[in-house]
Design a protein around this motif. Sequence first.
Motif, PDB file in Angstrom:
ATOM      1  N   UNK A 243      17.967   7.521  -5.856  1.00  0.00           N
ATOM      2  CA  UNK A 243      17.395   6.177  -5.882  1.00  0.00           C
ATOM      3  C   UNK A 243      16.780   5.849  -4.523  1.00  0.00           C
ATOM      4  N   UNK A 244      15.914   4.837  -4.488  1.00  0.00           N
ATOM      5  CA  UNK A 244      15.260   4.467  -3.251  1.00  0.00           C
ATOM      6  C   UNK A 244      16.156   3.553  -2.424  1.00  0.00           C
ATOM      7  N   UNK A 245      16.184   3.840  -1.128  1.00  0.00           N
ATOM      8  CA  UNK A 245      16.988   3.038  -0.207  1.00  0.00           C
ATOM      9  C   UNK A 245      16.125   2.094   0.603  1.00  0.00           C
ATOM     10  N   UNK A 246      16.440   1.941   1.872  1.00  0.00           N
ATOM     11  CA  UNK A 246      15.736   0.973   2.705  1.00  0.00           C
ATOM     12  C   UNK A 246      14.349   1.464   3.109  1.00  0.00           C
ATOM     13  N   UNK A 247      13.502   0.513   3.478  1.00  0.00           N
ATOM     14  CA  UNK A 247      12.147   0.820   3.920  1.00  0.00           C
ATOM     15  C   UNK A 247      12.205   1.547   5.257  1.00  0.00           C
ATOM     16  N   UNK A 248      11.434   2.616   5.351  1.00  0.00           N
ATOM     17  CA  UNK A 248      11.362   3.385   6.580  1.00  0.00           C
ATOM     18  C   UNK A 248      10.425   2.681   7.567  1.00  0.00           C
ATOM     19  N   UNK A 249      10.496   3.072   8.820  1.00  0.00           N
ATOM     20  CA  UNK A 249       9.700   2.418   9.867  1.00  0.00           C
ATOM     21  C   UNK A 249       8.310   3.044   9.962  1.00  0.00           C
ATOM     22  N   UNK A 250       7.608   3.040   8.854  1.00  0.00           N
ATOM     23  CA  UNK A 250       6.231   3.502   8.799  1.00  0.00           C
ATOM     24  C   UNK A 250       5.439   2.494   7.984  1.00  0.00           C
ATOM     25  N   UNK A 251       4.265   2.110   8.489  1.00  0.00           N
ATOM     26  CA  UNK A 251       3.487   1.072   7.803  1.00  0.00           C
ATOM     27  C   UNK A 251       2.008   1.254   8.107  1.00  0.00           C
ATOM     28  N   UNK A 252       1.183   0.768   7.184  1.00  0.00           N
ATOM     29  CA  UNK A 252      -0.262   0.794   7.381  1.00  0.00           C
ATOM     30  C   UNK A 252      -0.670  -0.345   8.305  1.00  0.00           C
ATOM     31  N   UNK A 253      -1.383  -0.018   9.374  1.00  0.00           N
ATOM     32  CA  UNK A 253      -1.858  -1.041  10.288  1.00  0.00           C
ATOM     33  C   UNK A 253      -3.169  -1.657   9.866  1.00  0.00           C
ATOM     34  N   UNK A 254      -3.943  -0.906   9.069  1.00  0.00           N
ATOM     35  CA  UNK A 254      -5.234  -1.392   8.571  1.00  0.00           C
ATOM     36  C   UNK A 254      -5.801  -0.349   7.622  1.00  0.00           C
ATOM     37  N   UNK A 255      -6.884  -0.694   6.952  1.00  0.00           N
ATOM     38  CA  UNK A 255      -7.636   0.270   6.160  1.00  0.00           C
ATOM     39  C   UNK A 255      -9.053   0.341   6.713  1.00  0.00           C
ATOM     40  N   UNK A 256      -9.676   1.499   6.557  1.00  0.00           N
ATOM     41  CA  UNK A 256     -11.037   1.686   7.045  1.00  0.00           C
ATOM     42  C   UNK A 256     -12.041   1.123   6.035  1.00  0.00           C
ATOM     43  N   UNK A 257     -13.133   0.585   6.553  1.00  0.00           N
ATOM     44  CA  UNK A 257     -14.241   0.103   5.723  1.00  0.00           C
ATOM     45  C   UNK A 257     -15.334   1.167   5.782  1.00  0.00           C
ATOM     46  N   UNK A 258     -15.533   1.852   4.668  1.00  0.00           N
ATOM     47  CA  UNK A 258     -16.246   3.118   4.683  1.00  0.00           C
ATOM     48  C   UNK A 258     -17.585   3.056   3.949  1.00  0.00           C
ATOM     49  N   UNK A 259     -18.380   4.083   4.195  1.00  0.00           N
ATOM     50  CA  UNK A 259     -19.662   4.267   3.516  1.00  0.00           C
ATOM     51  C   UNK A 259     -19.458   4.479   2.022  1.00  0.00           C
ATOM     52  N   UNK A 260     -18.437   5.231   1.672  1.00  0.00           N
ATOM     53  CA  UNK A 260     -18.182   5.558   0.266  1.00  0.00           C
ATOM     54  C   UNK A 260     -16.700   5.649  -0.016  1.00  0.00           C
ATOM     55  N   UNK A 261     -16.354   6.294  -1.114  1.00  0.00           N
ATOM     56  CA  UNK A 261     -14.980   6.400  -1.647  1.00  0.00           C
ATOM     57  C   UNK A 261     -14.211   5.094  -1.429  1.00  0.00           C
ATOM     58  N   UNK A 262     -14.808   3.993  -1.871  1.00  0.00           N
ATOM     59  CA  UNK A 262     -14.221   2.672  -1.631  1.00  0.00           C
ATOM     60  C   UNK A 262     -12.885   2.473  -2.333  1.00  0.00           C
TER      61      UNK A 262
END
Length: 592
Positions: A243-262
């Motif tokens: 089962x899933x436990x506590x949230x690990x200390x890894x997180x997204x700081x932002x997403x890139x705004x790209x030419x493609x593959x939106x």
Amino acid sequence: MSDYKASLQDMNFVLHEVFGVADDWAVMPELQEMMDADTATAILEEAAKVTEGLIAPNARNADEQGVSYRDATVTTPDGYKEAFRQLAEGGWVGVTANPELGGMGLPKVISAQYEEMMCAADISFSLYSGLTAGAIIALDSHASDEIKQTYIPRMAAGEWTGTMCLTEPHAGTDLGIIRTKAEPQADGSFALSGTKIFITGGEHDLTDNIIHLVLAKLPDALAGSKGISLFIVPKFLVNDDGSLGERNAVAAGSVEHKMGIHGSATCVMNFDGAKGWLVGEPNRGLAAMFTMMNYERLGVGIQGLGAAARSYGTALDYAKDRRQGRGAKATQDTSASADTLLVHGDIRRMLLTMKAFIEGGRAFSSYVGQQLDRAKYAPHVEEREAADKLVALLTPVAKAFMTDTGLEATIHGQQILGGHGYVREWGQEQWVRDCRIAQIYEGTNGIQALDLLGRKVAGSRGELLKPLLADIEKTLNEAGDNWSKEAAQLRAATEALVSVTEGILKQVPTDENIINSLAVEYLQLVGYVAYAYLWLRMALVAEASDSTDSFYSAKVKTARFYFAKLLPRIDGLVGALESGSESLYLHDEDDF
């Protein structure tokens, strides 16, 4: 945007009539019980239903909407979550994964066709499962049994997804200078701290957990790439009962705004003492990651192929329907005020260039896939070693040449529609934008060229080129009088490749810039020669068929086009290669 239709007839032609993959499976103990021609055909038919009906119809909306980011949370486009759930339920996320760990265990030569369908349907959507499949390969090859049992079944089932975290803000290709650190902990785990960028699928809402494969350095690591280790870092820690436990200390700081593959979430990922575990041996992380990347690089090449195939379908439908101008007197349709675009020579040039690159690319991806399967499953060590040499040579070509020709093809597809290709309504501009990234990530095409010429060809003193040359020679010996012209062209092209290779190898000891200066043209030369070999091989099979299906006569005609219009491009490449490195290094920095 035209509806997507998978090229099932051509896929089956390449697999069974050209490469005879079922004969391979019959002597491979791991595959002989599960795979035969009928099973492969049925799998591809089901894959076509999934990609045509579930994924492709949402591609344009997903591109328009893109992903959104708020408070470290990423939301994927409407329809993605449900589509991914259905994909997972069908077992499609773990198509190549080890059957003992919940996967389907399909040979790579079959999954290559499925990957093409996925990429033609929607490259952005395909990346979430594609990176997961690559992560599974790395874990299955290098992780401990405990890690395998904990993570792979859930990833193969599509309950969790995977990423690969290499690039850092200051370190792209030069991974030896990464700064992410892994500090040993008393419980045997490691605390990872650092920032990774351009992480595909680093955060999303498709699954409950995301499993990151992270390159980092131990405190006592050697300098450079020899001091890199690989770690598994889950978004949520996993309890002993799964089962899933506590949230690990890894997180997204932002997403890139790209030419493609939106629709693909490309994230900046921050590791702030995140808990992870070592995969494989310390300081051997790059080698472990390359197990994944060798498969991924073929997969990225297939992205170019898939984008081109989707663009071709729309361009062909448009050219058959759109009436504009008049052709020559013999081709005029007197029942209408104008002829279809198909009467015009330039439209035919672009369509046939697309068709030749797509069908040649499909044969090439299958050829490489077959070698990957032989390297893994062939019953004799000599066969495995020979296939492994071909894989080493062809992997950078598959990634770079297939994406270069893929972009050219999508641009042709856009051009055929004229102004309608430039506006968003028809979807052609999306395939140009989506395809463009494939030349950049997983190692830029220039890096692939350096790998081919520097590490593979020069590094082996030309030995790795010999298995490809042997296959070409075999097909040349099978060509009859009807193909004598094309066979002569291919022989001349092969001799030019050998001559250029020998010339470069002679200059290596005295010209330190020779490899760096000529690598890209060299890779292009290898690509055009390899496609010519495969086109001759396909043409001989098609011409020998007793079928009256126009598919076979069209195959023969397209082969003629490739030799007449595309293979001659190598003349310029050979000239550039023979010119050496001098002209690139005449300029001082201030001269630019």
